[in-house]
Motif scaffolding. Sequence first.
Motif, PDB file in Angstrom:
ATOM      1  N   ASN A 323      32.915  67.979  20.303  1.00  0.00           N
ATOM      2  CA  ASN A 323      33.314  69.399  20.371  1.00  0.00           C
ATOM      3  C   ASN A 323      33.521  69.859  21.809  1.00  0.00           C
ATOM      4  OD1 ASN A 323      33.395  70.158  17.555  1.00  0.00           O
ATOM      5  ND2 ASN A 323      31.148  69.985  17.553  1.00  0.00           N
ATOM      6  N   GLY A 324      34.035  68.974  22.635  1.00  0.00           N
ATOM      7  CA  GLY A 324      34.344  69.317  24.012  1.00  0.00           C
ATOM      8  C   GLY A 324      33.167  69.344  24.950  1.00  0.00           C
ATOM      9  N   GLN A 325      31.971  69.006  24.458  1.00  0.00           N
ATOM     10  CA  GLN A 325      30.773  69.049  25.276  1.00  0.00           C
ATOM     11  C   GLN A 325      30.245  67.635  25.555  1.00  0.00           C
ATOM     12  OE1 GLN A 325      29.601  72.006  26.565  1.00  0.00           O
ATOM     13  NE2 GLN A 325      31.497  72.772  25.607  1.00  0.00           N
ATOM     14  N   PRO A 326      29.728  67.393  26.769  1.00  0.00           N
ATOM     15  CA  PRO A 326      29.146  66.082  27.070  1.00  0.00           C
ATOM     16  C   PRO A 326      28.012  65.766  26.093  1.00  0.00           C
ATOM     17  CG  PRO A 326      29.395  67.375  29.070  1.00  0.00           C
ATOM     18  CD  PRO A 326      29.655  68.302  27.925  1.00  0.00           C
ATOM     19  N   PHE A 327      28.088  64.604  25.460  1.00  0.00           N
ATOM     20  CA  PHE A 327      27.099  64.279  24.432  1.00  0.00           C
ATOM     21  C   PHE A 327      27.185  62.793  24.144  1.00  0.00           C
ATOM     22  CE2 PHE A 327      24.917  64.914  20.297  1.00  0.00           C
ATOM     23  CZ  PHE A 327      23.995  65.883  20.670  1.00  0.00           C
ATOM     24  N   THR A 328      26.046  62.105  24.176  1.00  0.00           N
ATOM     25  CA  THR A 328      26.071  60.675  23.867  1.00  0.00           C
ATOM     26  C   THR A 328      24.672  60.209  23.522  1.00  0.00           C
ATOM     27  OG1 THR A 328      26.952  58.541  24.607  1.00  0.00           O
ATOM     28  CG2 THR A 328      25.670  59.801  26.215  1.00  0.00           C
ATOM     29  N   LYS A 329      24.506  58.935  23.255  1.00  0.00           N
ATOM     30  CA  LYS A 329      23.199  58.391  22.874  1.00  0.00           C
ATOM     31  C   LYS A 329      22.365  58.070  24.114  1.00  0.00           C
ATOM     32  CE  LYS A 329      24.590  53.512  22.548  1.00  0.00           C
ATOM     33  NZ  LYS A 329      24.729  52.357  21.642  1.00  0.00           N
ATOM     34  N   ARG A 330      21.080  57.821  23.889  1.00  0.00           N
ATOM     35  CA  ARG A 330      20.184  57.438  24.979  1.00  0.00           C
ATOM     36  C   ARG A 330      20.683  56.175  25.662  1.00  0.00           C
ATOM     37  NH1 ARG A 330      14.812  55.976  22.842  1.00  0.00           N
ATOM     38  NH2 ARG A 330      14.224  55.921  25.036  1.00  0.00           N
ATOM     39  N   GLY A 331      20.483  56.134  26.968  1.00  0.00           N
ATOM     40  CA  GLY A 331      20.896  54.959  27.725  1.00  0.00           C
ATOM     41  C   GLY A 331      22.289  55.066  28.295  1.00  0.00           C
ATOM     42  N   ARG A 332      23.040  56.064  27.877  1.00  0.00           N
ATOM     43  CA  ARG A 332      24.386  56.298  28.394  1.00  0.00           C
ATOM     44  C   ARG A 332      24.412  57.659  29.100  1.00  0.00           C
ATOM     45  NH1 ARG A 332      24.429  51.579  26.720  1.00  0.00           N
ATOM     46  NH2 ARG A 332      25.831  50.815  25.092  1.00  0.00           N
ATOM     47  N   ILE A 333      25.362  57.830  29.990  1.00  0.00           N
ATOM     48  CA  ILE A 333      25.521  59.111  30.683  1.00  0.00           C
ATOM     49  C   ILE A 333      26.501  59.970  29.898  1.00  0.00           C
ATOM     50  CG2 ILE A 333      26.264  60.238  32.810  1.00  0.00           C
ATOM     51  CD1 ILE A 333      25.510  57.658  34.290  1.00  0.00           C
ATOM     52  N   PRO A 334      26.103  61.166  29.466  1.00  0.00           N
ATOM     53  CA  PRO A 334      27.006  62.040  28.708  1.00  0.00           C
ATOM     54  C   PRO A 334      28.238  62.417  29.534  1.00  0.00           C
ATOM     55  CG  PRO A 334      24.741  62.814  28.580  1.00  0.00           C
ATOM     56  CD  PRO A 334      24.774  61.777  29.655  1.00  0.00           C
ATOM     57  N   GLY A 335      29.331  62.703  28.841  1.00  0.00           N
ATOM     58  CA  GLY A 335      30.545  63.156  29.509  1.00  0.00           C
ATOM     59  C   GLY A 335      31.454  62.010  29.905  1.00  0.00           C
ATOM     60  N   LEU A 336      32.663  62.384  30.296  1.00  0.00           N
ATOM     61  CA  LEU A 336      33.662  61.384  30.638  1.00  0.00           C
ATOM     62  C   LEU A 336      33.293  60.655  31.928  1.00  0.00           C
ATOM     63  CD1 LEU A 336      36.999  63.267  29.873  1.00  0.00           C
ATOM     64  CD2 LEU A 336      35.518  61.965  28.328  1.00  0.00           C
ATOM     65  N   THR A 337      33.555  59.362  31.943  1.00  0.00           N
ATOM     66  CA  THR A 337      33.325  58.539  33.126  1.00  0.00           C
ATOM     67  C   THR A 337      34.502  58.702  34.069  1.00  0.00           C
ATOM     68  OG1 THR A 337      32.139  56.933  31.766  1.00  0.00           O
ATOM     69  CG2 THR A 337      32.876  56.202  33.953  1.00  0.00           C
ATOM     70  N   HIS A 338      34.225  58.968  35.334  1.00  0.00           N
ATOM     71  CA  HIS A 338      35.314  59.130  36.293  1.00  0.00           C
ATOM     72  C   HIS A 338      36.061  57.810  36.465  1.00  0.00           C
ATOM     73  CE1 HIS A 338      37.638  60.487  39.696  1.00  0.00           C
ATOM     74  NE2 HIS A 338      37.212  59.441  40.392  1.00  0.00           N
ATOM     75  N   SER A 339      37.359  57.868  36.316  1.00  0.00           N
ATOM     76  CA  SER A 339      38.190  56.679  36.513  1.00  0.00           C
ATOM     77  C   SER A 339      39.589  57.102  36.936  1.00  0.00           C
ATOM     78  CB  SER A 339      38.281  55.850  35.224  1.00  0.00           C
ATOM     79  OG  SER A 339      39.197  54.779  35.379  1.00  0.00           O
ATOM     80  N   THR A 340      40.076  56.471  37.976  1.00  0.00           N
ATOM     81  CA  THR A 340      41.447  56.743  38.428  1.00  0.00           C
ATOM     82  C   THR A 340      42.407  55.665  37.953  1.00  0.00           C
ATOM     83  OG1 THR A 340      41.043  55.539  40.502  1.00  0.00           O
ATOM     84  CG2 THR A 340      40.605  57.922  40.482  1.00  0.00           C
ATOM     85  N   ARG A 341      41.907  54.684  37.194  1.00  0.00           N
ATOM     86  CA  ARG A 341      42.737  53.543  36.822  1.00  0.00           C
ATOM     87  C   ARG A 341      43.257  53.620  35.395  1.00  0.00           C
ATOM     88  NH1 ARG A 341      42.012  47.933  38.281  1.00  0.00           N
ATOM     89  NH2 ARG A 341      40.193  47.738  36.907  1.00  0.00           N
ATOM     90  N   LEU A 342      42.722  54.534  34.590  1.00  0.00           N
ATOM     91  CA  LEU A 342      43.195  54.651  33.218  1.00  0.00           C
ATOM     92  C   LEU A 342      44.570  55.310  33.199  1.00  0.00           C
ATOM     93  CD1 LEU A 342      39.937  55.824  31.396  1.00  0.00           C
ATOM     94  CD2 LEU A 342      40.849  53.496  31.607  1.00  0.00           C
ATOM     95  N   VAL A 343      45.451  54.754  32.364  1.00  0.00           N
ATOM     96  CA  VAL A 343      46.825  55.243  32.245  1.00  0.00           C
ATOM     97  C   VAL A 343      47.027  55.810  30.848  1.00  0.00           C
ATOM     98  CG1 VAL A 343      49.258  54.554  32.300  1.00  0.00           C
ATOM     99  CG2 VAL A 343      47.626  53.540  33.923  1.00  0.00           C
ATOM    100  N   LYS A 344      47.733  56.925  30.748  1.00  0.00           N
ATOM    101  CA  LYS A 344      48.004  57.528  29.437  1.00  0.00           C
ATOM    102  C   LYS A 344      48.921  56.601  28.636  1.00  0.00           C
ATOM    103  CE  LYS A 344      47.839  60.945  26.435  1.00  0.00           C
ATOM    104  NZ  LYS A 344      48.558  62.210  26.620  1.00  0.00           N
ATOM    105  N   MET A 345      48.453  56.187  27.465  1.00  0.00           N
ATOM    106  CA  MET A 345      49.201  55.267  26.614  1.00  0.00           C
ATOM    107  C   MET A 345      49.819  55.982  25.402  1.00  0.00           C
ATOM    108  SD  MET A 345      48.912  52.201  27.924  1.00  0.00           S
ATOM    109  CE  MET A 345      47.922  51.375  29.197  1.00  0.00           C
ATOM    110  N   LYS A 346      49.201  57.060  24.991  1.00  0.00           N
ATOM    111  CA  LYS A 346      49.677  57.759  23.780  1.00  0.00           C
ATOM    112  C   LYS A 346      49.215  59.217  23.834  1.00  0.00           C
ATOM    113  CE  LYS A 346      49.336  57.539  18.708  1.00  0.00           C
ATOM    114  NZ  LYS A 346      48.798  58.871  18.408  1.00  0.00           N
TER     115      LYS A 346
END
Length: 346
Positions: A323-346
């Motif tokens: 729902n647009g909010q950082p949220f994940t399971k234990r052991g992971r960091i919530p929210g999107l991972t910063h990356s400059t290498r991902l390319v829009k595919m679709k």
Amino acid sequence: MEKSLIQSLADVKEIKIKPERKLFSATPEEILRGETSDIYFIRTHEILSKIGLVETPVTAEVFCRRAGVFAGIDEVTDLLASQDVEIWALPEGTPMQAKEVVLRIKGPYGEFGIFETPLLGLMASSSGWATAAREVKEAAAGKPVLCFGARHIHPAVSPVMERAAIIGGCDGASCILAAKLAGREPQGTIPHAMILIIGDTVKAAQAYNELMPPGAPRTVLVDTFKDEAEETLRVAEALGSDLGGVRLDTPGERGGVTPDLVKEIRARLDQKGFDHVRIFVSGGLDPERIRILSEAGADAFGVGSYISAARPIDMTLDLKEINGQPFTKRGRIPGLTHSTRLVKMK
């Protein structure tokens, strides 16, 4: 009428295996319908549907467990082509680091959740094969490497494997469909079987030279009947300038292809004025052997099991936003991972 996407346990129960089915491999249609998914994703889809949450907007990320060459994303985007999702990923053939995010999917969970199993498998296997291919190509230090691995794995996936090998750096593949899928023509000349049936290496070489089209490579196996150096010179004298190369595939039972054998054949060819003839080596090659044989004078390599038996690079998918909010399971960091290498595919 074509079956629709699996969405419930009732849909799973309706799947029947026809008695006349000839192969156990999944068809593209079965994969696209979700029939190769783990059952718990179907249970999840049904439960979320019944409680009104299956369309929850989420963002998922996939990371790799070890470094290598990323491959398989073309099939992943095709798998999700009809789904209402956005996709960002590393391009095919991109080097990736351990724990790097290689794929991001955004959309309603119900649009892609049941495909978690196949999309991870597509990338894991292809990335493993592409990584092994990159290793042998780097060991060859620019010399040609062909993938000969189709015979070592199930034919349903051999085209995927050899296509991934080309993505990883191989210069070609022997499997017809694999080469065609990669936009290439299949490469290879003749097997020992033909020489054995004809009964003489020179006669087999002459038949090949006479009957195959001009563009077909004149590379001849020289380890079937006689000493490889002796057979090499017999073939070279018979074909002359038409001969492009000799292939050494000496079995392990006779010691395999050794650096000294390569050196001897190179010297004998040069002494007789056949310096244009290249030495192609195959049979149980790995990066270390390729480096050694290359230093001895081998010009090109055919690699099979080192690529086909490569360990898949495990891929892990995590939901990182709900729902647009950082949220994940234990052991992971919530929210999107910063990356400059991902390319829009679709």
